[in-house]
Design a protein around this motif. Structure first.
Motif, PDB file in Angstrom:
ATOM      1  N   LYS A   1       0.846  -1.205   0.000  1.00  0.00           N
ATOM      2  CA  LYS A   1       0.000   0.000   0.000  1.00  0.00           C
ATOM      3  C   LYS A   1       0.874   1.246   0.000  1.00  0.00           C
ATOM      4  O   LYS A   1       2.098   1.171   0.044  1.00  0.00           O
ATOM      5  CB  LYS A   1      -0.888   0.019   1.254  1.00  0.00           C
ATOM      6  N   ASN A   2       0.208   2.383  -0.014  1.00  0.00           N
ATOM      7  CA  ASN A   2       0.881   3.666   0.117  1.00  0.00           C
ATOM      8  C   ASN A   2       0.110   4.501   1.136  1.00  0.00           C
ATOM      9  O   ASN A   2      -0.408   5.560   0.824  1.00  0.00           O
ATOM     10  CB  ASN A   2       0.965   4.365  -1.239  1.00  0.00           C
ATOM     11  N   LEU A   3       0.029   3.978   2.366  1.00  0.00           N
ATOM     12  CA  LEU A   3      -0.709   4.642   3.436  1.00  0.00           C
ATOM     13  C   LEU A   3       0.212   5.556   4.224  1.00  0.00           C
ATOM     14  O   LEU A   3       1.413   5.289   4.342  1.00  0.00           O
ATOM     15  CB  LEU A   3      -1.313   3.595   4.377  1.00  0.00           C
ATOM     16  N   HIS A   4      -0.381   6.607   4.783  1.00  0.00           N
ATOM     17  CA  HIS A   4       0.413   7.555   5.557  1.00  0.00           C
ATOM     18  C   HIS A   4      -0.326   7.956   6.818  1.00  0.00           C
ATOM     19  O   HIS A   4      -1.518   8.229   6.782  1.00  0.00           O
ATOM     20  CB  HIS A   4       0.722   8.813   4.736  1.00  0.00           C
ATOM     21  N   PHE A   5       0.415   7.970   7.928  1.00  0.00           N
ATOM     22  CA  PHE A   5      -0.119   8.553   9.144  1.00  0.00           C
ATOM     23  C   PHE A   5      -0.250  10.051   8.892  1.00  0.00           C
ATOM     24  O   PHE A   5       0.318  10.580   7.947  1.00  0.00           O
ATOM     25  CB  PHE A   5       0.820   8.292  10.325  1.00  0.00           C
ATOM     26  N   LEU A   6      -0.996  10.714   9.710  1.00  0.00           N
ATOM     27  CA  LEU A   6      -1.232  12.155   9.603  1.00  0.00           C
ATOM     28  C   LEU A   6      -2.006  12.518   8.331  1.00  0.00           C
ATOM     29  O   LEU A   6      -2.023  13.673   7.930  1.00  0.00           O
ATOM     30  CB  LEU A   6       0.083  12.952   9.666  1.00  0.00           C
ATOM     31  N   ASN A   7      -2.608  11.534   7.682  1.00  0.00           N
ATOM     32  CA  ASN A   7      -3.428  11.778   6.494  1.00  0.00           C
ATOM     33  C   ASN A   7      -4.827  11.263   6.790  1.00  0.00           C
ATOM     34  O   ASN A   7      -5.051  10.055   6.826  1.00  0.00           O
ATOM     35  CB  ASN A   7      -2.826  11.071   5.281  1.00  0.00           C
ATOM     36  N   SER A   8      -5.749  12.161   6.995  1.00  0.00           N
ATOM     37  CA  SER A   8      -7.105  11.767   7.384  1.00  0.00           C
ATOM     38  C   SER A   8      -7.797  10.922   6.312  1.00  0.00           C
ATOM     39  O   SER A   8      -8.683  10.133   6.620  1.00  0.00           O
ATOM     40  CB  SER A   8      -7.943  13.010   7.710  1.00  0.00           C
ATOM     41  N   LYS A   9      -7.383  11.058   5.054  1.00  0.00           N
ATOM     42  CA  LYS A   9      -8.004  10.284   3.971  1.00  0.00           C
ATOM     43  C   LYS A   9      -7.691   8.789   4.073  1.00  0.00           C
ATOM     44  O   LYS A   9      -8.471   7.960   3.623  1.00  0.00           O
ATOM     45  CB  LYS A   9      -7.568  10.812   2.608  1.00  0.00           C
ATOM     46  N   SER A  10      -6.546   8.452   4.657  1.00  0.00           N
ATOM     47  CA  SER A  10      -6.185   7.036   4.749  1.00  0.00           C
ATOM     48  C   SER A  10      -6.351   6.488   6.167  1.00  0.00           C
ATOM     49  O   SER A  10      -5.916   5.380   6.456  1.00  0.00           O
ATOM     50  CB  SER A  10      -4.758   6.810   4.246  1.00  0.00           C
ATOM     51  N   GLU A  11      -7.014   7.249   7.039  1.00  0.00           N
ATOM     52  CA  GLU A  11      -7.147   6.848   8.438  1.00  0.00           C
ATOM     53  C   GLU A  11      -7.885   5.512   8.601  1.00  0.00           C
ATOM     54  O   GLU A  11      -7.436   4.631   9.340  1.00  0.00           O
ATOM     55  CB  GLU A  11      -7.871   7.931   9.238  1.00  0.00           C
ATOM     56  N   LYS A  12      -8.979   5.332   7.898  1.00  0.00           N
ATOM     57  CA  LYS A  12      -9.757   4.098   8.020  1.00  0.00           C
ATOM     58  C   LYS A  12      -8.947   2.899   7.505  1.00  0.00           C
ATOM     59  O   LYS A  12      -8.900   1.840   8.139  1.00  0.00           O
ATOM     60  CB  LYS A  12     -11.069   4.221   7.243  1.00  0.00           C
ATOM     61  N   GLU A  13      -8.285   3.077   6.369  1.00  0.00           N
ATOM     62  CA  GLU A  13      -7.484   2.000   5.796  1.00  0.00           C
ATOM     63  C   GLU A  13      -6.249   1.713   6.657  1.00  0.00           C
ATOM     64  O   GLU A  13      -5.853   0.550   6.825  1.00  0.00           O
ATOM     65  CB  GLU A  13      -7.070   2.361   4.369  1.00  0.00           C
TER      66      GLU A  13
END
Length: 167
Positions: A62-74
């Motif tokens: 994946k390409n998930l990031h902390f501090l990013n509300s768009k990827s919080e659920k994932e």
């Protein structure tokens, strides 16, 4: 001549300092704290944000990031799966289910929270913790087990992941 030697010495020192390669320190911690009232282990872990992010992204492609509300659920789902694979608990020779509760971001680190199912009278506690082992072969995890105020701590260096304590 004196200035020339001083210049050479300063240049050599500067070259030595700039050629030194910084090696990052890979460390995390987990605490298994037995709550007498709830009869469950409250588990908390702290890891560097970028390390945990990279380990999760590597593990799940994946390409998930902390501090990013768009990827919080994932990210929440990925951390839940990651924790279920890399944290195990055994109490009095019985495996105990550990559930993911959530996480908090704290500038450069991430705190994760888990909770075990209820257990009575823990005397023998075994943990298997291998957080970030899928990313670093020099990872060190500090493990604390606390029962009735008695704390026992050990450090686990990759590839060691098992800790056994008696209370």
């Amino acid at each position: 001549m004196k200035n020339f030697l001083s210049t050479i010495a300063i240049f050599s020192l500067a070259l030595a300092l700039f050629s030194f390669k910084f090696h990052p320190y890979h460390v995390g911690s987990m605490e298994f704290n037995y709550n007498q009232k709830s009869k469950a282990f409250e588990v908390s872990g702290r890891f560097f944000m970028d390390d945990l992010e990279n380990a999760i992204n590597k593990k799940y492609g994946k390409n998930l990031h902390f501090l990013n509300s768009k990827s919080e659920k994932e990210m929440n789902e990925a951390l839940k799966n990651y924790a279920s694979e890399y944290v195990k608990l055994k109490v009095n020779n019985q495996f105990v289910k550990v559930n993911f509760v959530g996480y908090e971001e704290d500038k450069e680190s991430v705190d994760i929270f888990l909770e075990s199912e209820t257990v009575s009278n823990p005397k023998k506690v075994e943990t298997a913790v291998s957080f970030l082992y899928n990313l670093f072969d020099d990872q060190m995890n500090i493990i604390h087990i606390v029962i009735n105020g008695q704390r026992k701590s050990e450090k686990l260096n990759y590839p060691d992941r098992y800790l056994f304590q008696e209370f």
